[in-house]
Design a protein around this motif. Structure first.
Motif, short mmCIF file in Angstrom:
data_model
loop_
_atom_site.label_atom_id
_atom_site.label_comp_id
_atom_site.label_asym_id
_atom_site.label_seq_id
_atom_site.Cartn_x
_atom_site.Cartn_y
_atom_site.Cartn_z
N GLY A 185 6.10 -5.60 2.15
CA GLY A 185 5.33 -4.37 2.27
C GLY A 185 4.18 -4.32 1.28
O GLY A 185 4.30 -4.78 0.14
N ARG A 186 3.09 -3.72 1.74
CA ARG A 186 1.88 -3.57 0.90
C ARG A 186 2.17 -2.61 -0.26
O ARG A 186 2.90 -1.62 -0.07
N ASP A 187 1.53 -2.88 -1.40
CA ASP A 187 1.84 -2.03 -2.57
C ASP A 187 1.07 -0.73 -2.58
O ASP A 187 1.18 0.05 -3.53
N THR A 188 0.27 -0.45 -1.54
CA THR A 188 -0.41 0.84 -1.43
C THR A 188 0.45 1.86 -0.68
O THR A 188 0.06 3.01 -0.55
N SER A 189 1.59 1.42 -0.17
CA SER A 189 2.48 2.33 0.56
C SER A 189 3.39 3.06 -0.43
O SER A 189 4.05 2.43 -1.27
N SER A 190 3.45 4.38 -0.32
CA SER A 190 4.29 5.14 -1.25
C SER A 190 5.76 4.75 -1.08
O SER A 190 6.53 4.79 -2.04
N ASN A 191 6.14 4.34 0.13
CA ASN A 191 7.53 3.97 0.34
C ASN A 191 7.85 2.60 -0.28
O ASN A 191 8.94 2.40 -0.81
N VAL A 192 6.89 1.71 -0.24
CA VAL A 192 7.06 0.42 -0.93
C VAL A 192 7.08 0.66 -2.44
O VAL A 192 7.87 0.05 -3.18
N ILE A 208 2.49 -6.84 3.68
CA ILE A 208 2.68 -6.61 5.12
C ILE A 208 2.39 -5.14 5.37
O ILE A 208 2.69 -4.27 4.54
N GLY A 209 1.77 -4.86 6.53
CA GLY A 209 1.46 -3.48 6.90
C GLY A 209 0.03 -3.12 6.52
O GLY A 209 -0.64 -3.84 5.79
N GLY A 210 -0.43 -1.99 7.05
CA GLY A 210 -1.80 -1.55 6.80
C GLY A 210 -2.79 -2.62 7.22
O GLY A 210 -2.62 -3.27 8.26
N LYS A 211 -3.80 -2.84 6.37
CA LYS A 211 -4.86 -3.81 6.73
C LYS A 211 -4.34 -5.25 6.81
O LYS A 211 -4.97 -6.11 7.40
N GLY A 262 1.04 -7.72 10.35
CA GLY A 262 2.25 -8.53 10.23
C GLY A 262 3.52 -7.73 10.45
O GLY A 262 4.62 -8.30 10.43
N ASN A 263 3.39 -6.42 10.65
CA ASN A 263 4.60 -5.61 10.83
C ASN A 263 4.89 -5.31 12.29
O ASN A 263 5.82 -4.57 12.59
N ASP A 264 4.09 -5.91 13.18
CA ASP A 264 4.35 -5.69 14.61
C ASP A 264 4.71 -7.00 15.31
O ASP A 264 4.64 -7.09 16.53
N ASN A 270 11.68 -0.72 13.52
CA ASN A 270 10.67 0.34 13.47
C ASN A 270 9.28 -0.20 13.19
O ASN A 270 8.29 0.53 13.32
N GLY A 271 9.19 -1.44 12.73
CA GLY A 271 7.87 -2.00 12.40
C GLY A 271 7.25 -1.34 11.18
O GLY A 271 6.02 -1.27 11.06
N LEU A 272 8.08 -0.85 10.26
CA LEU A 272 7.57 -0.14 9.07
C LEU A 272 8.01 -0.86 7.79
O LEU A 272 9.02 -1.59 7.78
N VAL A 273 7.25 -0.63 6.73
CA VAL A 273 7.60 -1.16 5.41
C VAL A 273 8.05 0.01 4.54
O VAL A 273 7.64 1.15 4.78
N PRO A 274 8.92 -0.28 3.55
CA PRO A 274 9.39 -1.58 3.09
C PRO A 274 10.60 -2.09 3.86
O PRO A 274 11.34 -1.33 4.47
N VAL A 275 10.74 -3.43 3.73
CA VAL A 275 12.00 -4.11 4.07
C VAL A 275 12.38 -4.89 2.82
O VAL A 275 11.50 -5.45 2.16
N TRP A 334 16.23 -1.63 5.34
CA TRP A 334 14.98 -0.88 5.36
C TRP A 334 15.33 0.59 5.16
O TRP A 334 16.50 0.92 4.99
N GLU A 335 14.32 1.45 5.18
CA GLU A 335 14.37 2.86 4.72
C GLU A 335 14.31 2.83 3.20
O GLU A 335 15.26 2.44 2.51
N SER A 336 13.16 3.26 2.70
CA SER A 336 12.86 3.09 1.27
C SER A 336 13.92 3.68 0.35
O SER A 336 14.32 3.06 -0.64
N ASN A 337 14.41 4.88 0.67
CA ASN A 337 15.39 5.48 -0.25
C ASN A 337 16.73 4.75 -0.20
O ASN A 337 17.44 4.68 -1.20
#
Ligand SMILES: N[C@@H](CCC(=O)N[C@@H](CS)C(=O)NCC(=O)O)C(=O)O
Length: 206
Positions: A6-13, A32-35, A38-40, A50-55, A64-67
């Motif tokens: 996961g990209r480090d600009t994601s609050s969940n990552v 991975i993700g955003g610009k 690679g997540n699809d 879900n195609g979402l980060v983080p994993v 997965w699921e950040s929390n």
């Protein structure tokens, strides 16, 4: 070594990065993700449908699921610190984590997307203002909770401070109108002393 996708600009990552920093866990992170995309891909969706980060990948264990990632890492490496031994303290920490996902995030998203990720001419200011007011109400709840305690679950920093600590940084650093919440400010100032918060969270909100 632990892998964080996961990209480090994601609050969940960021939650996972900050937790690893607090727990002293070495990790490798992949953009991975955003610009970066690679997540699809079928490979990524096999890890998280879900195609979402983080994993995170810990040996052969994938989740997965950040929390959930934060809880897992705290339970594995931070018993008695980030992951409180006392059941009631732990439940309090977990409650704030769940509340961030279910209640703070839906208020934050329209404000963050509107003010940070949308050009001024394309902004729907009614939607943004509704989110801003809702977010202020949530931050008032955090402020009141911090009136008689140093951290959200009590006297010491726990995993319960991580998700809302990130939301609070965004709240203080987005170009929006804000109320003065003194307990929230004091808590955020205390978080700002932590190297993990400095390294992973205290960045321009983009
Ligand atoms: N509830 C999920 C939400 C994950 C999520 O929405 N991740 C966003 C980044 S914050 C994402 O993957 N967006 C797609 C992308 O970055 O391309 C969690 O807490 O992990």
């Amino acid at each position: 070594m632990l892998r964080i996708l996961g990209r480090d600009t994601s609050s969940n990552v960021m939650k996972v990065l900050w937790a690893c920093d607090e727990l002293g866990i070495p990790f490798e992170r992949e953009d991975i993700g955003g610009k970066h995309g690679g997540n699809d891909t079928p490979e990524f969706r096999a890890l998280n449908p879900n195609g979402l980060v983080p994993v995170i990948i810990d040996d052969s264990f994938v989740t997965w699921e950040s929390n959930t990632c934060v809880r897992y890492l705290a339970a594995k490496h931070g018993r008695g610190t980030l992951y409180p031994d006392d059941l009631q303290t732990r439940a309090t920490a977990e409650r704030w984590m769940d509340w961030q996902v279910t209640t703070v995030s839906p208020a934050m998203i329209p404000v963050f997307r509107g003010m940070i990720r949308t050009k001024p001419e394309d902004r729907d200011m009614n939607v943004i203002e509704q989110g801003r007011a809702a977010l202020s109400d949530k931050m008032a709840i955090v402020d009141a909770a911090l009136a008689d305690r140093a951290y959200l679950a009590g006297d010491t920093f726990t995993m319960g401070d991580i998700p809302i600590g990130i939301a609070a940084w965004r709240w203080f650093n987005m170009p929006i109108e804000r109320e003065e919440y003194s307990h929230l400010r004091r808590w955020c100032d205390a978080l700002s002393e932590r190297p993990g918060y400095q390294r992973h969270i205290m960045k321009p909100v983009t």
